[in-house]
Scaffold this motif. Structure first.
Motif, mmCIF file in Angstrom:
data_model
loop_
_atom_site.group_PDB
_atom_site.id
_atom_site.type_symbol
_atom_site.label_atom_id
_atom_site.label_comp_id
_atom_site.label_asym_id
_atom_site.label_seq_id
_atom_site.Cartn_x
_atom_site.Cartn_y
_atom_site.Cartn_z
ATOM 1 N N LYS A 135 0.064 13.013 -7.650
ATOM 2 C CA LYS A 135 0.108 11.716 -6.969
ATOM 3 C C LYS A 135 0.956 10.783 -7.828
ATOM 4 N N ALA A 136 2.232 10.673 -7.478
ATOM 5 C CA ALA A 136 3.167 9.909 -8.317
ATOM 6 C C ALA A 136 2.945 8.409 -8.186
ATOM 7 N N VAL A 137 2.728 7.965 -6.952
ATOM 8 C CA VAL A 137 2.453 6.544 -6.711
ATOM 9 C C VAL A 137 1.298 6.468 -5.726
ATOM 10 N N MET A 138 0.284 5.650 -6.078
ATOM 11 C CA MET A 138 -0.909 5.604 -5.240
ATOM 12 C C MET A 138 -1.231 4.168 -4.847
ATOM 13 N N MET A 141 1.601 -0.041 -14.791
ATOM 14 C CA MET A 141 1.259 1.131 -13.973
ATOM 15 C C MET A 141 0.640 2.193 -14.860
ATOM 16 N N ASN A 142 -0.297 2.927 -14.271
ATOM 17 C CA ASN A 142 -0.879 4.064 -14.971
ATOM 18 C C ASN A 142 -1.315 5.089 -13.944
ATOM 19 N N PHE A 143 -0.919 6.347 -14.151
ATOM 20 C CA PHE A 143 -1.235 7.413 -13.205
ATOM 21 C C PHE A 143 -0.961 7.011 -11.763
ATOM 22 N N GLY A 144 0.209 6.369 -11.547
ATOM 23 C CA GLY A 144 0.615 6.050 -10.184
ATOM 24 C C GLY A 144 -0.050 4.836 -9.581
ATOM 25 N N GLU A 145 -0.980 4.248 -10.315
ATOM 26 C CA GLU A 145 -1.674 3.092 -9.763
ATOM 27 C C GLU A 145 -1.299 1.826 -10.523
ATOM 28 N N LYS A 146 -1.452 0.707 -9.814
ATOM 29 C CA LYS A 146 -1.235 -0.556 -10.503
ATOM 30 C C LYS A 146 -2.499 -0.881 -11.291
ATOM 31 N N ASN A 155 0.812 -1.228 0.000
ATOM 32 C CA ASN A 155 0.000 0.000 0.000
ATOM 33 C C ASN A 155 0.837 1.267 0.000
ATOM 34 N N ILE A 156 1.835 1.301 -0.870
ATOM 35 C CA ILE A 156 2.739 2.451 -0.813
ATOM 36 C C ILE A 156 2.200 3.617 -1.644
ATOM 37 N N SER A 157 2.332 4.836 -1.100
ATOM 38 C CA SER A 157 1.859 6.039 -1.787
ATOM 39 C C SER A 157 2.871 7.156 -1.638
ATOM 40 N N SER A 208 2.831 6.979 2.821
ATOM 41 C CA SER A 208 2.258 5.891 3.612
ATOM 42 C C SER A 208 2.637 4.576 2.955
ATOM 43 N N GLY A 209 2.463 3.512 3.691
ATOM 44 C CA GLY A 209 2.791 2.187 3.179
ATOM 45 C C GLY A 209 4.190 1.772 3.573
#
Ligand SMILES: Nc1ncnc2c1ncn2[C@@H]1O[C@H](COP(=O)(O)OP(=O)(O)OP(=O)(O)O)[C@@H](O)[C@H]1O
Ligand SMILES: [Mg+2]
Lengths: 255, 336
Positions: free
Chosen positions: A20-23, A221-226, A11-13, A60-61
């Motif tokens: 929001k680079a990684v969500m 990945m797309n827009f920081g999300e898996k 759950n890393i953000s 977080s995460g």
């Protein structure tokens, strides 16, 4: 894949200002596999690498390496655990010759420990590593100053820096980009050999065709999300993956 | 009409080597090629006191202090990537410790100097430690402020002689000891640093300068290595300070003077950044020049700046890098 994951991201953000680079990304890396990470530009792949290797702190995460939490630990300590990475933007130690570049990792606590404190002839070790990865010793390439090396060699040098650490995991951030097909063809055996030696590899890559020959599993990945995860052929069939990649290399893959 | 164009070509001399550490020597000519510059340098420095009169011998001692500071500055700037304006901090720390040990405990200079060198370096490094994370200009600014800070504390608390300082400290036995002590120290430091930058620790430091992130990714603590580098530079600077207080038998707040932070940069610019020997040479040219220009009062600074600007604009590589290039390469004009 079953069994305990070597590396677990939970759950890393991370946001930079409003971006929001990684969500909320989750992923597992299993011992001995080659995992591919793909995604459009700016989808947070490099940030993910930075989060795993401690260069950027997550909002977080957490990241677990062999079940132990490594978030918050300084990058050099993480590297000493055997978790190494290349940089997408390569900046070698340009004032040093290629093999002298490797003296730095060869002096790390990890390498010292593995050699029982005695380092021996570092220069010879460095040149051997470079030769193995494609620097022709006869042509004196290892002795050239890093600033004078062409791109192909610089990418190799990045990889060599990781190999010199005697790593358990290597995360490659676009080591194929900018290389010709021929150059990539000579890099592939190096990675395959590492895999055979039991090194776990995570490859971030835009060159899908070449990547899919190597990897067992891929994460999109797309827009920081898996966006998706699975074996390459199936992942590339998914509607949303094709959409995210629309207009890029997806046609070449033949999924 | 015939236009004859020529182009300058450069060719490395025969034994310019592939690596910095591997030499393939075969003839006495090649040996001489490598040894002569070093010998000229060492003999030149050692013979200098013999040809100078009393006044210029004192100037030589002062120049020596600046030379050692310039060497320390060059080491940090060109091989670690730290622009350290802490020259005054080093001189002050070394000078005060050595002077105070002499004034309060009565220890002889030749004992005070080594102790002050070590203790001063420990203190200076400790003070600069929290700033090591800062890069570029920020480290420069902070290292520049510590000496000002120290002066204000000494004046405000009126300790260590306050604004007056403490005079009548023990001085070094005679002018010959004074000169050869600093000259010997310069030669030793110069060759030690030259050696160091090609050892593993030096390679790591150069790595930090080129790309500190890659060094961290290689499992090496950049803070630990920067600390080592600052300590080494502090040792040189603090020796200079300790020596200075016993050169004049006096300690005071002018040991923290800005000159000690600024002049080494000038010496580096003139002598050639990164050449190590250049800055030493630069200091041995600039200090006497500054002395010779004393008659001009404040105009001295103007002349000084003009010379510096001249070097930056017309010979940015500095004297030594220029000379080394000339020495190591043939140059000829080729018809195109
Ligand atoms: N240090 C930073 N400060 C501010 N924004 C950043 C930083 N690093 C990354 N970003 C932003 O985060 C987003 C993700 O960037 P990242 O570099 O991780 O993408 P990427 O997937 O590696 O892209 P590429 O394929 O181009 O390498 C981008 O919008 C980028 O602008
Ligand atoms: Mg990237």
């Amino acid at each position: 894949m079953d069994g305990e994951a070597l590396l677990q991201v939970k759950n890393i953000s991370k946001s930079f200002g409003g971006v929001k680079a990684v969500m909320d990304v989750n992923l597992s890396l299993f011992k001995g596999e080659i995992l591919g990470i793909i995604g459009p530009n700016g989808s947070g792949k490099t940030t993910l690498v930075n989060l795993i290797t401690g260069f950027v702190r997550p909002d977080s995460g957490e990241v677990l390496f062999k079940g132990k939490k490594i978030t918050g630990i300084q990058p050099h300590k993480i590297a000493n655990l055997g978790l190494t990475r290349t940089f997408q933007i390569m900046r070698p130690y340009h004032s040093l010759s290629a093999f002298k570049n490797l003296i730095v990792p060869l002096n790390s606590p990890r390498v010292r420990r593995s050699r029982g404190g005695r380092l021996g002839d570092r220069d010879a070790v460095a040149i051997d590593i470079l030769e193995e990865i494609g620097f022709q010793r006869d042509a004196y390439v290892p002795y050239k100053t890093a600033s004078s090396l062409p791109l192909g060699y610089l990418k190799r040098l990045e990889l060599a820096r990781c190999i010199a650490m005697g790593p358990e995991i290597i995360i490659c951030d676009e080591i194929f980009s900018g290389l010709s097909m021929a150059e990539i063809a000579t890099m592939v055996p190096v990675l395959e050999k590492l895999e055979m030696e039991g090194v776990t590899i995570m490859m971030i890559e835009h060159r899908l065709r070449e990547l899919f020959r190597l990897v067992n599993r891929v994460i999109v990945m797309n827009f920081g999300e898996k966006l998706a995860e699975g074996i390459p052929e199936e992942v590339m069939k998914k509607q949303d993956v094709r959409k995210a990649y629309l207009g890029t290399e997806v046609d070449n893959v033949g999924g | 009409m015939v236009i004859e164009e020529t182009r300058r070509k450069r060719l490395d001399r025969g034994i310019k080597v592939r690596t910095e550490t591997l030499y393939a020597l075969s003839t006495w000519r090649e040996m001489a090629y490598l040894i002569v510059p070093r010998t000229v340098l060492i003999l030149g420095l050692l013979l200098l006191p013999l040809i100078l009169d009393m006044y210029w011998q004192r100037v030589l001692c002062t120049a020596g202090i600046y030379a050692i500071l310039a060497l320390a500055f060059d080491f940090l700037a060109a091989y670690v990537g730290l622009v350290c304006l802490g020259g005054a901090l080093f001189i002050g720390a070394g000078g005060y410790i050595s002077g105070l040990l002499n004034a309060y405990l009565g220890w002889p200079p030749l004992l005070c100097i080594p102790i002050a060198t070590l203790a001063g370096a420990v203190i200076s490094t400790f003070v600069l430690l929290p700033c090591l994370r800062l890069r570029g200009i920020y480290f420069a600014i902070v290292s520049f402020m510590f000496p000002l800070f120290a002066v204000h504390i000494i004046v405000a608390l009126n300790v260590f002689g306050g604004t007056e300082g403490i005079s009548a400290l023990a001085i070094l036995p005679n002018i010959w000891v004074e000169q050869y002590l600093i000259l010997g120290m310069i030669i030793v430091s110069l060759f030690a640093i030259r050696r160091l930058v090609n050892e593993d620790i030096g390679l790591i430091l150069r790595g930090i300068k080129d790309n500190d992130q890659a060094v961290r990714a290689s499992g090496i603590s950049i803070t630990a290595y920067k600390t080592k580098a600052v300590f080494i530079a502090s040792l040189m600077g603090c020796f200079g300070g300790a020596y200075l207080s016993h050169l004049y038998g006096w300690l005071g707040i002018s040991l923290f003077a800005m000159d000690f932070s600024i002049l080494p940069i000038a010496a580096c610019v003139m002598g050639g950044m990164g050449s190590l020997v250049g800055p030493v040479l630069g200091a041995f040219i600039l200090t006497p020049m500054s002395e010779a220009l004393r008659g001009f009062g404040q105009l001295r600074v103007v002349l000084y700046c003009l010379i510096l600007i001249g070097f930056i604009v017309y010979k940015p590589e500095g004297l030594m890098n220029y000379l080394q290039r000339k020495y190591h390469q043939f140059e000829y004009w080729e018809r195109v």
